[in-house]
Write an enzyme that holds these catalytic residues in place. Structure first.
Site, short mmCIF file in Angstrom:
data_model
loop_
_atom_site.label_atom_id
_atom_site.label_comp_id
_atom_site.label_asym_id
_atom_site.label_seq_id
_atom_site.Cartn_x
_atom_site.Cartn_y
_atom_site.Cartn_z
N ARG A 162 74.21 -36.27 -55.00
CA ARG A 162 73.20 -36.24 -54.10
C ARG A 162 72.17 -35.12 -54.40
NH1 ARG A 162 76.16 -39.44 -51.93
NH2 ARG A 162 76.66 -39.44 -49.61
N SER A 237 76.30 -37.47 -43.14
CA SER A 237 76.68 -36.39 -43.61
C SER A 237 75.82 -35.26 -43.46
CB SER A 237 77.33 -36.53 -45.12
OG SER A 237 78.23 -37.56 -45.43
N GLU A 333 73.49 -30.86 -46.79
CA GLU A 333 72.92 -32.03 -47.18
C GLU A 333 71.55 -32.26 -46.81
OE1 GLU A 333 73.01 -36.38 -47.72
OE2 GLU A 333 75.14 -35.63 -47.46
#
Ligand code: EPU
Length: 337
Positions: A162, A237, A333
């Site tokens: 990520r 997420s 995130e």
């Protein structure tokens, strides 16, 4: 090119947060992008793609550039593979379906990820054992200050979990305008080892899956677990899965031997944040219009009129509870503005 003023950003972010943009440009060509960047020199800008990985907590004062460049082009092709150049404003899932329909393999595990193609490299999107970087060839980006165009190879993007150079050294410096992918036309490399995919294929009695079968399995899994942003505002997420060192992991495993984890290396383990949040008691909880999804605790949701500040307050409460219970810090995130 004209700007619109006082535009609600609710339709432009998948969390459906209602903040206003003082100045809003809808950009459909690279020429317009360069013209506006040159005109706005020295002014801080807010770049908006698919709005799928952001939490907006206040009105946006700086000019908002909504990047809506479209087009999918074949750059080169052999009997075995194809290189496609895809404009930044193409919807990610629509592009994945285009690939499946043309029998181009590589992206099938990443069906139904919200957002646009142009923002996918920034956080190296991934799902079910596959990441964007696995099929990524290069991307072109325009430098915000100089308007120069630069092509970034896979190595230059410094992809991680990520993560990429666009979230680090080059944060806020470039606008990605297109992404090129190298995809297979035959002998597809199928990745079915991820537990849920294997199970879904077995349930449907598929022994010899095609890329379409895999994308359909992924779509079924995601639809059963993850809320559709069109029905319930969310940003996928909300937190990253924390990666912990061996000392923390050893203590954690002694205390919670039943907890799931992924081994990254002898020294590093990734612990699913969804599990930590569920154990801390938040799964399915609702506070006003802000909540934690009932099927996947990693996803925060907006039941209608939650403000970005309310979602953020819930995120901070969860972060603190997980830290108190497990001694592990989970980090957002999504990008918070
Ligand atoms: N789990 C729980 N409770 C929950 C959620 C998960 O106990 O509420 C447990 C599951 O039982 C499983 C483990 O945690 O043992 C992992 O769950 P899952 O397979 O759902 O994956 P994840 O690690 O929670 C990551 C990605 C998702 C991606 C899935 C599938 C991150 C931050 N998220 O989630 O990506 O779809 O794997 O590959 O890495 C996104 O980035 O927006 C996203 C949805």
């Amino acid at each position: 090119m004209h700007a619109a003023h006082n535009v609600s950003l609710k339709p432009y972010n998948t969390f459906s947060i209602d903040v206003a943009a003082e100045t809003f440009y809808h950009i459909t060509t690279e020429e317009d992008l360069i013209t506006i960047l040159a005109a706005q020199k020295d002014q801080e800008l807010f770049i908006l793609g698919g709005g799928s990985n952001m939490l907006l907590t206040k009105d946006i004062e700086q000019p908002v550039l909504h990047l809506d460049l479209k087009g999918i082009y074949i750059i080169s092709e052999t009997e075995k593979d194809v290189t496609l150049k895809v404009s930044a404003g193409e919807n990610w899932h629509d592009f994945v379906i285009y690939c499946i329909n043309n029998n181009y393999g590589g992206l099938e595990n990443m069906a139904l990820i919200p957002g646009n193609v142009g923002t996918a490299p920034i956080q190296n999107i991934g799902a079910y054992g596959v990441e964007l970087k696995d099929s990524f060839y290069s991307c072109t980006a325009t430098h915000i200050q100089t308007q120069e165009t630069r092509t970034f190879s896979k190595v230059a993007c410094e992809f991680g979990y990520r993560n990429s150079i666009f979230k680090n050294q080059l944060k806020g410096q470039y606008i990605i305008t297109s992404v090129s992918f190298c995809l297979t036309k035959k002998d597809h490399v199928l990745r079915t080892e991820y537990g849920a995919i294997k199970q879904e294929l077995e349930t449907n009695k598929i022994d010899n899956p095609s890329i379409k079968d895999i994308s359909e399995a992924v779509i079924a899994i995601r639809q059963s677990k993850l809320p559709d942003p069109k029905e319930l505002g969310n940003s996928g997420s909300f937190f990253k899965n924390p990666v912990v060192d061996l000392a923390i992991f050893t203590t954690f495993q002694k205390n919670y031997p039943q907890a799931p984890f992924y081994k990254i290396s002898d020294l590093e383990h990734k612990i699913p944040a969804g599990w930590l949040i569920e154990q801390a008691g938040f799964k399915g909880k609702r506070y006003g219009d802000a909540g934690v999804h009932k099927n996947q605790a990693l996803v925060l949701v907006n039941y209608g009129n939650a403000t970005g500040k309310e979602i953020w307050a819930l995120a901070m409460k969860i972060q603190q509870a997980v830290l108190d219970k497990f001694g592990i810090t989970i980090e957002a995130e999504v990008n918070v503005f």
